[in-house]
Design a protein around this motif. Structure first.
Motif, PDB file in Angstrom:
ATOM      1  N   ALA A   1       0.709  -0.878  -0.062  1.00 32.29           N
ATOM      2  CA  ALA A   1      -0.315  -0.233   0.123  1.00 32.29           C
ATOM      3  C   ALA A   1       0.980   1.412  -0.106  1.00 32.29           C
ATOM      4  N   GLU A   2       1.503   1.482   0.572  1.00 28.49           N
ATOM      5  CA  GLU A   2       2.912   2.460   0.440  1.00 28.49           C
ATOM      6  C   GLU A   2       3.734   2.851  -0.045  1.00 28.49           C
ATOM      7  N   PHE A   3       3.357   1.520  -1.394  1.00 29.06           N
ATOM      8  CA  PHE A   3       4.843   1.754  -2.661  1.00 29.06           C
ATOM      9  C   PHE A   3       3.402   2.256  -3.274  1.00 29.06           C
ATOM     10  N   GLN A   4       2.074   1.923  -3.317  1.00 31.49           N
ATOM     11  CA  GLN A   4       0.884   2.596  -4.502  1.00 31.49           C
ATOM     12  C   GLN A   4       0.828   4.504  -3.961  1.00 31.49           C
ATOM     13  N   LYS A   5       1.362   4.515  -2.500  1.00 32.95           N
ATOM     14  CA  LYS A   5       0.962   5.816  -2.423  1.00 32.95           C
ATOM     15  C   LYS A   5       2.299   6.507  -3.171  1.00 32.95           C
ATOM     16  N   ALA A   6       3.670   5.580  -2.752  1.00 34.10           N
ATOM     17  CA  ALA A   6       5.077   6.814  -3.673  1.00 34.10           C
ATOM     18  C   ALA A   6       4.921   6.468  -4.915  1.00 34.10           C
ATOM     19  N   LEU A   7       4.270   5.428  -5.498  1.00 33.60           N
ATOM     20  CA  LEU A   7       4.440   5.719  -7.308  1.00 33.60           C
ATOM     21  C   LEU A   7       3.040   6.688  -7.352  1.00 33.60           C
ATOM     22  N   ALA A   8       1.703   7.089  -7.031  1.00 30.72           N
ATOM     23  CA  ALA A   8       1.174   8.268  -7.143  1.00 30.72           C
ATOM     24  C   ALA A   8       2.233   9.330  -6.842  1.00 30.72           C
ATOM     25  N   ALA A   9       3.172   9.736  -5.823  1.00 32.01           N
ATOM     26  CA  ALA A   9       3.574  10.870  -6.281  1.00 32.01           C
ATOM     27  C   ALA A   9       5.204  11.323  -6.462  1.00 32.01           C
ATOM     28  N   ALA A  10       5.497   9.796  -7.078  1.00 31.11           N
ATOM     29  CA  ALA A  10       6.552  10.103  -8.430  1.00 31.11           C
ATOM     30  C   ALA A  10       6.041  10.266  -9.554  1.00 31.11           C
ATOM     31  N   ALA A  11       5.322   9.636  -9.954  1.00 30.66           N
ATOM     32  CA  ALA A  11       4.460   9.663 -11.386  1.00 30.66           C
ATOM     33  C   ALA A  11       4.634  11.531 -11.469  1.00 30.66           C
ATOM     34  N   THR A  12       3.484  12.152 -10.154  1.00 27.14           N
ATOM     35  CA  THR A  12       3.339  13.626 -10.103  1.00 27.14           C
ATOM     36  C   THR A  12       4.849  14.718 -10.256  1.00 27.14           C
ATOM     37  N   LYS A  13       5.462  13.574  -9.602  1.00 28.31           N
ATOM     38  CA  LYS A  13       6.639  14.938 -10.363  1.00 28.31           C
ATOM     39  C   LYS A  13       8.149  13.977 -11.350  1.00 28.31           C
TER      40      LYS A  13
END
Length: 704
Positions: free
Chosen positions: A514-526
């Motif tokens: 679940a944390e990995f999925q959140k980090a992915l969303a932030a990485a995509a935006t960046k």
């Protein structure tokens, strides 16, 4: 090849099946070669025909409401070959046993030769008469597997090349010298970058240089048949047939002449070729010196001559020929023995004169085992008779010996990303910083995309796959199957330690996913907000390192939690008499365990892609942080003429770039390495048994 994940397995299956049928014929492997390649040619041609047929039909002009018939020109424009119905592979596969298949195949090939003048007398029509009709039907069906009918892209192009590779490995024809590995040819073509004009291959083999040149033009959105003219020389008549088939199946034509290039020049392209590409025979020592001594293609003189009147080594005869064929703005790319770049004596004199022309552009060192019939290392030479002024007295030395992908124990190649990375370095040499930055950005974007595909990805069938959630769910389902029985056991039973570990790791894994999925969303935006500048992309690469590390850690966690689950199952069955309990449904547990394992394999495979693509970006930015060419120890160095002279005019990259610092492989998989060693040991044992039998047979024949 995303549309067919298991192409390697299919290739191997097709090859094994086709090769097994050889035992049902009177053919030796070298005689079996052309008939099989003829059928692969037909199947490859049919694949390309189907790929463009609908588009051709949709664009046909009509008159009076009636569309005109399709022609071969319509297909040539799309890089395909036109096939009459009798030459279409499905037609041949559907023939009943009562029909003479050898005759039908011959008629199919006749129809192609009628439409394509360049193939007259080339296709192996009469070679099928010695094959049993039923065996021939089986061979046709083998080469038309159901799973290959549903895929898009040039899948059979790859299978065609795979069969060429395997026949080369068997030395089924001309000791396998007719075929240069696609990995090498692709790198040659992309560095050379032919855009328009005449491409000459004076040792053309099966025509791979022409095919890859055409692919390069297609990648630029252009039609190679309109932009490139192919000219080839080849001494072997059978190889010429193979080359013409290879060209035709890609919708290409070329003028390939039978000639011994050392003594003949039927194309008369001296000083006229726009591009020269070749992989000539290495270290030939039987060239008649008297015949070539006054050849105008030797502008730097004869490299050497022994007391038998032979050229001691033909490498510099070839190199001189390649140079002399070029026009004033021509470029050459060719494979050469690694011995040539530092050879002494007369060869050194020729090399010095060549360097002094300013035409030597760059050198790429390739490690051993890239070729199927010889294990020696080689170098790729690139000449440019119109180099920019700033490069006139310089040569780019690129040592790629530490860059490779292990295909088998004996064969290495470049992965697509490794090839792109090498091309990016060449691009920096040519001033293309934008291309370098775009590649880095693409890698980082791909890392994020591959991560998101762990949670939602479209499959080949159009469905949505949720790999990581599916694995988490499969572990939960397996846990639910085990709990009713485990709840009956004492807390200190022998299963407890593994069960408690499994429980803890399962919850932790689900949380980390679940944390990995959140980090992915932030990485995509960046990633979307990061401009394609050197400084920004270096920063983004550093920022995404934690994401890449998380994907690596999740791989380890995914494997660990599954091992703990299976350990719990084993403990229950072996130590707690689980199978005697009505609460232990063995069939369901077996199914749950298998489902979890399959989900694990899919999730792990996808997770590994995240770090893989991040590492490509990191590899580039760590070496070229400003997106400009610079010397990198053990990899690349721009060398001036004075330095070359001080080093005996050597063109060996390793002599200049130094030794690369040793890198620690953080992703090293001990268990996988152990499996590879085990497989290699089995191969070596099998080879030793075969060799022992041959030695015994030889001794028996000698009467020993």
């Amino acid at each position: 090849m995303a549309q067919l994940e298991h192409i390697e397995a299919i290739e191997k299956r097709l090859w094994r099946a086709a090769d097994t049928l050889r035992s049902n014929s009177n053919f030796a492997s070298n005689e079996y070669f052309l008939p099989v390649m003829g059928l692969i040619f037909l199947r490859h041609a049919y694949s390309r025909f189907l790929r463009v047929k609908d588009e051709v039909e949709a664009n046909l002009p009509s008159r009076g409401g009636k569309r005109r018939a399709m022609t071969k020109e319509d297909f040539s424009e799309k890089g395909a070959i036109f096939l009459q119905e009798k030459a279409q592979f499905d037609h041949l596969v559907a023939l009943p046993d009562s029909v003479d298949r050898a005759k039908a195949i011959s008629e199919a090939m006749d129809s192609i030769e009628e439409d394509y003048e360049s193939l007259r007398g080339v296709l192996p029509k009469g070679d099928y008469n010695d094959l049993d009709n039923e065996v021939l039907g089986q061979l046709l069906r083998i080469l038309n597997p159901e799973e290959l009918k549903r895929v898009s892209g040039d899948v059979f192009g790859r299978i065609y090349e795979y069969f060429l590779t395997r026949f080369a490995d068997l030395k089924a024809h001309d000791d396998g010298e007719f075929f240069t590995p696609v990995s090498i040819v692709s790198l040659l073509a992309h560095v050379l970058a032919p855009t328009s004009g005449t491409v000459l291959d004076p040792a053309c083999g099966s025509g791979g240089m022409f095919v890859q040149s055409a692919r390069f033009v297609e990648e630029q959105g252009k039609n190679p048949t309109n932009r490139l003219t192919f000219r080839g020389l080849e001494k072997n008549a059978t190889t010429i047939r193979l080359a013409k088939m290879n060209l035709a199946v890609h919708g290409l034509e070329g003028d390939i002449q039978k000639a011994i290039t050392y003594y003949e020049d039927p194309h008369e392209l001296l000083g006229k070729a726009d591009y020269v590409m070749a992989n000539p025979p290495f270290n030939v020592d039987e060239i008649d010196a008297a015949k070539v001594k006054s050849d105008p293609r030797l502008p730097f003189g004869l490299p050497s001559e022994n007391n038998r009147g032979k050229v001691t080594n033909g490498n510099y005869v070839w190199i001189s020929y390649f140079y002399s064929y070029l026009s004033d703005a021509g470029r050459a790319g060719f494979v050469m023995s690694s011995q040539a770049s530092s050879a002494g004596g007369g060869e050194k004199t020729v090399r010095q004169k060549l360097i002094e022309t300013g035409a030597v552009d760059l050198m790429i060192a390739i490690r051993s085992n890239f070729f199927y019939t010889r294990s020696v290392p080689c170098e790729l030479w690139f000449l440019n008779r119109n180099k920019p002024a700033e490069h006139q007295d310089k040569v780019l030395m690129l040592d790629a010996r530490n860059i490779y992908r292990k295909v088998t124990r004996k064969i290495f190649d470049f992965s697509p990303e490794q090839e792109r990375n090498l091309l990016a370095i060449v691009g920096l040499y040519r001033g293309d910083s934008d291309g370098f930055l775009t590649l880095v950005s693409d890698y980082l974007g791909r890392a994020v995309d591959e991560g998101q595909a762990c949670f939602e990805a479209e499959t080949d069938t159009g469905e949505t796959a949720t790999l990581l959630p599916d694995y988490v769910a499969s572990l939960a389902a397996l846990r639910e199957q085990l709990e009713p029985f485990i709840d009956t056991l004492a807390d200190d039973a022998s299963h407890a330690e593994s069960w408690n570990e499994f429980t803890k790791e399962q919850k932790l894994f689900a949380s980390d996913v679940a944390e990995f999925q959140k980090a992915l969303a932030a990485a995509a935006t960046k990633w979307e907000k990061t401009p394609d500048t050197a400084k920004s992309l270096v920063g983004l690469t550093e920022h995404l390192e934690s994401l890449a590390n998380s994907s690596r850690d999740l791989v380890k966690q995914a494997d660990l939690v599954y091992k703990l689950a299976t350990r719990s199952i084993d403990a229950c069955e072996n130590d707690c008499n689980a199978k005697d309990s009505d609460l232990w449904v063995t069939r369901d547990i077996i199914r749950g365990r298998k489902a979890a394992d399959e989900a694990r394999l899919a999730a792990v495979s996808q997770l590994k892609q995240v770090r893989y693509f991040w590492r490509q970006a990191h590899w580039l930015t760590a070496r070229f942080p400003e997106a400009k060419l610079r010397d990198v120890e053990g990899l690349v160095k721009l060398v001036d003429r004075a330095t070359l002279e001080a080093n005996d005019w050597s063109l060996t990259p390793g002599r200049y770039v130094g030794v690369a610092p040793e890198e620690v492989d953080e992703d090293f998989d001990f268990e996988e390495a152990l499996r590879d060693i085990h497989v290699e040991l089995e191969d070596l044992n099998a080879e030793s048994i075969t060799l022992a039998k041959k030695i015994k047979k030889n001794f028996e024949e000698l009467g020993v």
